[in-house]
Design a protein around this motif. Sequence first.
Motif, PDB file in Angstrom:
ATOM      1  N   ALA A 260       0.827  -1.206   0.000  1.00 41.11           N
ATOM      2  CA  ALA A 260       0.000   0.000   0.000  1.00 41.11           C
ATOM      3  C   ALA A 260       0.858   1.251   0.000  1.00 41.11           C
ATOM      4  N   ARG A 261       1.917   1.202   0.787  1.00 44.32           N
ATOM      5  CA  ARG A 261       2.777   2.383   0.894  1.00 44.32           C
ATOM      6  C   ARG A 261       3.393   2.726  -0.463  1.00 44.32           C
ATOM      7  N   ASN A 262       3.796   1.688  -1.155  1.00 42.96           N
ATOM      8  CA  ASN A 262       4.408   1.919  -2.462  1.00 42.96           C
ATOM      9  C   ASN A 262       3.401   2.465  -3.466  1.00 42.96           C
ATOM     10  N   ALA A 263       2.181   1.931  -3.416  1.00 43.73           N
ATOM     11  CA  ALA A 263       1.136   2.444  -4.320  1.00 43.73           C
ATOM     12  C   ALA A 263       0.837   3.908  -4.003  1.00 43.73           C
ATOM     13  N   ASN A 264       0.821   4.247  -2.725  1.00 47.12           N
ATOM     14  CA  ASN A 264       0.602   5.642  -2.326  1.00 47.12           C
ATOM     15  C   ASN A 264       1.742   6.543  -2.812  1.00 47.12           C
ATOM     16  N   ARG A 265       2.966   6.044  -2.703  1.00 42.80           N
ATOM     17  CA  ARG A 265       4.128   6.823  -3.152  1.00 42.80           C
ATOM     18  C   ARG A 265       3.983   7.162  -4.638  1.00 42.80           C
ATOM     19  N   LEU A 266       3.552   6.178  -5.425  1.00 40.81           N
ATOM     20  CA  LEU A 266       3.406   6.410  -6.866  1.00 40.81           C
ATOM     21  C   LEU A 266       2.225   7.332  -7.153  1.00 40.81           C
ATOM     22  N   ALA A 267       1.175   7.199  -6.361  1.00 42.95           N
ATOM     23  CA  ALA A 267       0.027   8.108  -6.530  1.00 42.95           C
ATOM     24  C   ALA A 267       0.429   9.534  -6.175  1.00 42.95           C
ATOM     25  N   ASP A 268       1.224   9.680  -5.130  1.00 44.46           N
ATOM     26  CA  ASP A 268       1.707  11.017  -4.746  1.00 44.46           C
ATOM     27  C   ASP A 268       2.543  11.629  -5.867  1.00 44.46           C
ATOM     28  N   LYS A 269       3.367  10.782  -6.434  1.00 46.04           N
ATOM     29  CA  LYS A 269       4.229  11.242  -7.548  1.00 46.04           C
ATOM     30  C   LYS A 269       3.351  11.785  -8.679  1.00 46.04           C
ATOM     31  N   LEU A 270       2.318  11.019  -9.016  1.00 45.51           N
ATOM     32  CA  LEU A 270       1.406  11.436 -10.081  1.00 45.51           C
ATOM     33  C   LEU A 270       0.665  12.720  -9.683  1.00 45.51           C
ATOM     34  N   ARG A 271       0.184  12.745  -8.461  1.00 44.57           N
ATOM     35  CA  ARG A 271      -0.575  13.882  -7.964  1.00 44.57           C
ATOM     36  C   ARG A 271       0.267  15.161  -8.011  1.00 44.57           C
ATOM     37  N   ASN A 272       1.511  15.032  -7.546  1.00 43.37           N
ATOM     38  CA  ASN A 272       2.376  16.208  -7.552  1.00 43.37           C
ATOM     39  C   ASN A 272       2.622  16.704  -8.966  1.00 43.37           C
ATOM     40  N   ALA A 273       2.830  15.788  -9.868  1.00 46.87           N
ATOM     41  CA  ALA A 273       3.043  16.166 -11.270  1.00 46.87           C
ATOM     42  C   ALA A 273       1.816  16.879 -11.819  1.00 46.87           C
ATOM     43  N   LEU A 274       0.643  16.306 -11.534  1.00 39.79           N
ATOM     44  CA  LEU A 274      -0.606  16.917 -12.012  1.00 39.79           C
ATOM     45  C   LEU A 274      -0.758  18.340 -11.483  1.00 39.79           C
ATOM     46  N   LYS A 275      -0.513  18.476 -10.196  1.00 38.11           N
ATOM     47  CA  LYS A 275      -0.682  19.794  -9.591  1.00 38.11           C
ATOM     48  C   LYS A 275       0.320  20.793 -10.149  1.00 38.11           C
ATOM     49  N   SER A 276       1.527  20.320 -10.312  1.00 39.90           N
ATOM     50  CA  SER A 276       2.539  21.252 -10.819  1.00 39.90           C
ATOM     51  C   SER A 276       2.224  21.652 -12.251  1.00 39.90           C
ATOM     52  N   LYS A 277       1.479  20.795 -12.941  1.00 32.87           N
ATOM     53  CA  LYS A 277       1.071  21.155 -14.309  1.00 32.87           C
ATOM     54  C   LYS A 277      -0.256  21.901 -14.320  1.00 32.87           C
ATOM     55  N   GLY A 278      -0.794  22.201 -13.150  1.00 33.99           N
ATOM     56  CA  GLY A 278      -1.977  23.038 -13.076  1.00 33.99           C
ATOM     57  C   GLY A 278      -3.326  22.345 -13.170  1.00 33.99           C
TER      58      GLY A 278
END
Lengths: 341, 341, 341, 341
Positions: A260-278
């Motif tokens: 679960a932790r690893n899946a969350n880490r990858l989701a965070d990575k995606l989320r941060n990218a999305l947010k940084s792209k607006g």
Amino acid sequence: MILFYSDYLEGCHPEILKRLQQTNLDQTPGYGVDDYCNQARAIIKEVCGTPDADIHFLVGGTQTNATVISSALKPYQGVLCATTGHINAHETGAVEHTGHKVLALEGKDGKINASQVEDALSAQHNDPSYEHIVQPGMLYISYPTELGTIYSKQELIDIKKVCAKWDIPLFIDGARLGYGLTSSKCDLTIKDIAAIADVFYIGGTKQGALFGEAVVINKESLKKDFRYNIKQNGGMLAKGRLLGIQFATLFTDNLYFEIARNANRLADKLRNALKSKGYRMLAESPTNQVFPILSDEKAEELAASFGFEEWGRIDNSHTAVRFCTSWATTDEQIDSLIAAL
Amino acid sequence: MILFYSDYLEGCHPEILKRLQQTNLDQTPGYGVDDYCNQARAIIKEVCGTPDADIHFLVGGTQTNATVISSALKPYQGVLCATTGHINAHETGAVEHTGHKVLALEGKDGKINASQVEDALSAQHNDPSYEHIVQPGMLYISYPTELGTIYSKQELIDIKKVCAKWDIPLFIDGARLGYGLTSSKCDLTIKDIAAIADVFYIGGTKQGALFGEAVVINKESLKKDFRYNIKQNGGMLAKGRLLGIQFATLFTDNLYFEIARNANRLADKLRNALKSKGYRMLAESPTNQVFPILSDEKAEELAASFGFEEWGRIDNSHTAVRFCTSWATTDEQIDSLIAAL
Amino acid sequence: MILFYSDYLEGCHPEILKRLQQTNLDQTPGYGVDDYCNQARAIIKEVCGTPDADIHFLVGGTQTNATVISSALKPYQGVLCATTGHINAHETGAVEHTGHKVLALEGKDGKINASQVEDALSAQHNDPSYEHIVQPGMLYISYPTELGTIYSKQELIDIKKVCAKWDIPLFIDGARLGYGLTSSKCDLTIKDIAAIADVFYIGGTKQGALFGEAVVINKESLKKDFRYNIKQNGGMLAKGRLLGIQFATLFTDNLYFEIARNANRLADKLRNALKSKGYRMLAESPTNQVFPILSDEKAEELAASFGFEEWGRIDNSHTAVRFCTSWATTDEQIDSLIAAL
Amino acid sequence: MILFYSDYLEGCHPEILKRLQQTNLDQTPGYGVDDYCNQARAIIKEVCGTPDADIHFLVGGTQTNATVISSALKPYQGVLCATTGHINAHETGAVEHTGHKVLALEGKDGKINASQVEDALSAQHNDPSYEHIVQPGMLYISYPTELGTIYSKQELIDIKKVCAKWDIPLFIDGARLGYGLTSSKCDLTIKDIAAIADVFYIGGTKQGALFGEAVVINKESLKKDFRYNIKQNGGMLAKGRLLGIQFATLFTDNLYFEIARNANRLADKLRNALKSKGYRMLAESPTNQVFPILSDEKAEELAASFGFEEWGRIDNSHTAVRFCTSWATTDEQIDSLIAAL
């Protein structure tokens, strides 16, 4: 194509397949009374800090919800939940099929709060024609919710207080429990969940098992004859060992939480990218489900290379979508997706 | 004390008691196949202009709703209705008890409209995971509604079009049908209702009978074996003649509509008085239910001499209440109430 | 034609109609909380010697059985009864409709005995796969039975002992209770029934009322929230006063038992005539139902002037039939029938 | 200890585990619409000779039976079956839980015949109070039966004729279908089964799969919206691919039938040994279940080294027991058992 439709796209964590292979020729009794199940029960009780709990293994979530809920309610009682709750929105009326109304409360980001529950209970009991109204007999919440959001420890304690005041059990649907508990925003542990819930389940299907959900019953009155209910609702697996083996594997060496932790880490990575792209988000999920709002143009473009679920129209030219990560998601897959955003 | 709690406070219209007396010693077969029932069926078909309809008599409204709805739905289907619909709000989950979800739509003054129904049906059928969502299999509306309001002919025609498009039956709960049809605001007849509804019922309990509801089934597929459903749901009265005698009496010489018209006249009288004295209304009911908003002070004062139902808190110092008129209400009673306002 | 099909061919005992007439314009609250119902409750508690019982009034027998049984059982439990029991044979599966299996035991003349019940309970509980078998959760018997036979006091005491041992409630269907208690062969009183049964009902429909059954609940755990169950099962009459008035009338001046005693007297008269003419009986009913076996020739001949029910083929040329007497049967009617035999 | 309790004591046939391993990382959509499921569907249609059939995969037998039966019946209908039928005796009332009565017919060696079915149907439809009796709406038989016996082709054709005459579907529970079809006494093929049954299922759980049952629907009216029923009954596996992979494997290279044939061979070996040693049999099963009658002494002695199921007491000193063979049973195991007899 790389698929992010859900967290149950692949088979199972390799460790589970290995154990199934190793134990394949062992002879065991059926229906969940074998040693593998008992071993899994012991580990789960240890992890949850609930030595007196009853642990049962069922095959899937819809079945688990209908079985737990219908076994707890009197015929004239219903179950409170958020309108977005899985039992209200995505189980084809399985709870109603057992004869009980789902009493939906308008939530926020998939969550409901203690005062809503208090209001619903006091409204029914104070109505002059109360016997003409379905009596709330249980509260169902999802942790994390169907929108990936999580309750804080204090929120759960407040909710539980209301349930205790009105003497109705609190049932927590933990189909994605691990993703919630290992979220960076989480302030509680599985021991807290186990101490607060009258009954809850630990989801396997969406967290690396082939299938399976482990029901943990704390409240004494819910324990009696529960196996009859499982059998009657078609949830008693003949080769029950398969569930024992899977849960024993998941709860050995913390595997369940590592996944679960690893899946969350990858989701965070995606989320941060999305947010940084607006990109805007439909809901602020801190777990393995990510709900960006895409322009229709972008959605169509992405759909050529990636699989994801449409979650709901936002306006004429935008739609909210869902990307899920899981035990099987890799950094490479997420990086490809980020590159395409 | 004069009571205005509901329209079922007294026994029954004297003409009915007289007929029960006259026929008391006749011997008839049980379960609704006697001559009195057949006579009532013939009159109702005549009045409705539906020679091919099947007519069945049941004892009460909750039972009638659950029987009609559960007999029409497949196990995975639910029934659409307004959140204020009687089946959703005041029947202790009788529909869910038969295994079906009530799919509540937010209404306005107790009514829903054609486009809401269209949206609900298209949303379910177009959802990518439609099989995980309860399929709407019937539409239930009340005429008049639980707030005393009525649909116009055009509104009903529009609603029926949507039902026909999606091939789901339209069921009209006519517990207070006569009050609706004889309202000064009504633009349709019982023949219109009978032509639009796939199945509906003509309420007796709230319109001068001791008890009883007459179900009129137009749609061929709903007719088959309906008596089995009545029996299974506990609605088949052993002395079925009692229902036949009552409905034959009510539909002789227009009694059913005369009763309702007079009750509406008295409700109008009360309504006009309330308005001229400056009271606001919770809903603009043009039928026998009147929903003024009273100050708590006034409500308490009135409660010393009159019985009425609290309908819901409006704010810290006001509450909406309900006054009902019926076949038994007199001008004297209404005049007393008006004097006290 | 004189009809003996059943004991519910006419309206109601004239005393009841008179009371309905007298009280017709009284205003009362609905749903069985009015003074007439409370008065009837008080009389029944007095007659039964059960001051702590809860008394509820429902409309009909099928509805009463399904409501009582489904409110007492857990989802995985079923109800034991004789194969000839009304719930097993003549209620269109109303009990199963609520989700519960009827566990039928082969009876003798409509009766089952204590050792059969003991065997059924111990067999289920001792089965190695007991969780795969419906658990008996209640015992249902009819007094008198569907074949007009009655249990002795000792038989009931023995049956109750088994129920108590296994902790399942004993439910007695008293649709024709009065006919049983006033039979010349009866060795018990209504106080005995009330002391032995955990819950039972006193039938009105078949004993002179227009309709109605009075449920007497003794067992504490069955009392809670029972009104919700009545409402959900469609058994809560809006004008509940009608039930109160009828039962108060029936239990004033012993009317209920007088009616039954007279019907039994006329049935005895018929039975003695049949026996003296050499007719065999299907079952030795000592109550108001008489089950002679007729040659087809005789049956056809009688059918020209009398109505009676075919009960079952005996052989190629004989059939068992049923004649019922009731409050409305006269000596003249029975004498005509005897003359024609 | 060598266990013969059942045919689901081990994991699964090694070929299945191998395929699960090979496909583990493939990404597929959930809920049974993936390519593996479609491939399995194609093979099964080919093997059954039913190109127009609908094929659905469910997890277990109880669930499958309740889903198929409840989706086919109207609320007031029940399902005919033998008293020994699995749905009547060993599924904790799962069918009744969906609201339908199981109408049990006394069978012989687990089988019922065409004339019994005809009698049951004509009796209900000809009863003067037929609406008070549950209407048979489906016939359920097991092939092979719970006692290991099988129907001949002519028996099935005769049964089907009755079903067709009364227009009720014939449902064949094939939990152990392969053992029946490969029995030395069998005179029909899976194509015959598929041509006769309106709906049937091919059991996986008891024939080498980890779990899973494949429902084959021939009758058009039963096909509509069946996936809703699966979901509502909790039988729709999220990782549906697991079922597709298993059934594709079992129906490749005739594996399903090879497994069964070998189990039957070993059962025959045991049966012959038992007979030659003079043991009586409870039923003449020609399939993988063997039901000898043992003295209590012998049973106790064997129980020290072998696991087997007690099936029922025969007399004071004898009990019938069950030995099952399966894909995993070896000649060595059977030889050990024979040596101990």
